[in-house]
Write a protein that holds these residues in place. Structure first.
Motif, short mmCIF file in Angstrom:
data_model
loop_
_atom_site.label_atom_id
_atom_site.label_comp_id
_atom_site.label_asym_id
_atom_site.label_seq_id
_atom_site.Cartn_x
_atom_site.Cartn_y
_atom_site.Cartn_z
N ASP A 180 0.83 -1.20 0.00
CA ASP A 180 0.00 0.00 0.00
C ASP A 180 0.86 1.25 0.00
O ASP A 180 1.76 1.40 0.83
N VAL A 181 0.59 2.16 -0.95
CA VAL A 181 1.18 3.49 -0.91
C VAL A 181 0.34 4.39 -0.03
O VAL A 181 0.85 5.17 0.77
N CYS A 182 -0.97 4.30 -0.18
CA CYS A 182 -1.90 5.02 0.68
C CYS A 182 -3.26 4.35 0.57
O CYS A 182 -3.51 3.57 -0.35
N ARG A 183 -4.13 4.64 1.52
CA ARG A 183 -5.48 4.10 1.52
C ARG A 183 -6.38 5.04 2.28
O ARG A 183 -5.94 5.80 3.14
N ALA A 184 -7.67 5.01 1.96
CA ALA A 184 -8.64 5.87 2.65
C ALA A 184 -10.01 5.25 2.53
O ALA A 184 -10.36 4.63 1.52
N VAL A 185 -10.82 5.40 3.59
CA VAL A 185 -12.21 4.98 3.57
C VAL A 185 -13.04 6.13 3.02
O VAL A 185 -12.98 7.25 3.53
N LEU A 186 -13.82 5.86 1.97
CA LEU A 186 -14.60 6.89 1.30
C LEU A 186 -15.96 7.06 1.98
O LEU A 186 -16.32 6.31 2.90
N LEU A 187 -16.71 8.07 1.54
CA LEU A 187 -18.01 8.35 2.14
C LEU A 187 -18.95 7.16 1.95
O LEU A 187 -18.88 6.45 0.94
N PRO A 188 -19.85 6.92 2.92
CA PRO A 188 -20.71 5.72 2.85
C PRO A 188 -21.59 5.65 1.61
O PRO A 188 -21.94 4.55 1.18
N ASP A 189 -21.98 6.80 1.04
CA ASP A 189 -22.88 6.76 -0.11
C ASP A 189 -22.15 6.80 -1.44
O ASP A 189 -22.76 7.06 -2.49
N THR A 190 -20.83 6.52 -1.44
CA THR A 190 -20.08 6.49 -2.69
C THR A 190 -20.49 5.28 -3.51
O THR A 190 -20.51 4.16 -3.01
N ASP A 191 -20.81 5.50 -4.77
CA ASP A 191 -21.17 4.42 -5.68
C ASP A 191 -19.89 3.82 -6.25
O ASP A 191 -19.18 4.46 -7.03
N ALA A 192 -19.57 2.60 -5.86
CA ALA A 192 -18.29 1.99 -6.22
C ALA A 192 -18.16 1.81 -7.73
O ALA A 192 -17.13 2.14 -8.32
N ARG A 193 -19.19 1.31 -8.37
CA ARG A 193 -19.10 1.06 -9.81
C ARG A 193 -19.10 2.37 -10.61
O ARG A 193 -18.44 2.47 -11.64
#
Length: 243
Positions: free
Chosen positions: A165-178
């Motif tokens: 991993d270079v970096c990682r982050a948890v995105l907003l709950p309503d983010t549409d992954a596709r």
């Protein structure tokens, strides 16, 4: 799930010079990160101060048994709480200033390159001899039959280089992954390998305790996993496999 406007976590933003930013967190790349982070740093300092205060009692007992008086206990307590508050405040502020807020890719037509935008500015450009990987990991926990609680959805974005991993982050709950994956494919093309990994689990129902005295009472149960475990690559994947 809804699409996010440019500049919000989980969005793809085009720069004036033709670069492409994948936004992990709001803000960054400015000295304004410092005043904007003071509130969260103060909250962290309060938490560490309370932790330091909780450790005062056993230390006070040791100091008293060593023959020192209450004045020495007061000095030790003040020192411990002050150090805890200072470390918590400084640590939270440094983390806010140097964590990654955006992943920036070079403009189309340029040699492939990537740099990390941190709280106080952008890092150096790194030419990519081998394509980096952007992995979206979606963890969906579905309710059991009759569960009054809704499903939960966590989406993590990871930049992977050489299987690390270079970096990682948890995105907003309503983010549409596709939808985010499609936007990344359109913006980045073949310069970056994109992956979507989806993991679905079902929340385990609480079980009843056996015995006549406990009839009708619910037992305590942790969160369990049923169904297929592990990550599976979604149909929207392009490029190499998971690392």
């Amino acid at each position: 799930m809804t699409a996010h406007s440019p500049g919000t976590p989980g969005s793809v933003e085009r720069g004036e010079s033709g670069t492409t930013d994948v936004v992990l967190r709001a803000g960054g790349a400015s000295w304004l990160t410092v005043p904007r982070s003071l509130g969260s740093a103060a909250s962290t300092a309060l938490g560490t101060g309370l932790l330091g205060g909780a450790l005062v009692l056993p230390v006070a007992v040791i100091v008293l048994f060593s023959g020192a008086g209450w004045a020495a206990v007061g000095v030790v307590a003040l020192w411990m709480v002050s150090v805890a508050v200072g470390m918590g405040f400084a640590g939270a502020l440094v983390a806010a200033c140097f964590r990654v807020y955006r992943i920036r890719f070079s403009a189309a037509g340029d040699p492939p390159g990537v740099c990390l935008v941190r709280g106080l500015g952008s890092g150096p450009w790194r030419p990519t001899e081998e394509p980096d990987r952007l992995r979206l990991e979606q963890e969906i926990e579905e309710p059991y039959a009759g569960d009054p609680l809704p499903a939960t959805d966590f989406l993590t974005l990871r930049l992977i280089r050489d299987d690390s991993d270079v970096c990682r982050a948890v995105l907003l709950p309503d983010t549409d992954a596709r939808q985010l994956l499609t936007a990344l494919e359109e913006a980045l093309g073949p310069a970056v390998l994109l992956e979507l990994h989806v993991k679905r689990t079902t929340r385990r129902a609480p079980r009843r305790l056996p015995g006549p005295r406990n009839r009708g009472r619910l037992g305590t149960s942790g969160i369990g996993i049923s169904g297929a475990g592990g990550y599976g690559c979604g149909s929207g994947c392009s490029g190499g496999g998971g690392g």
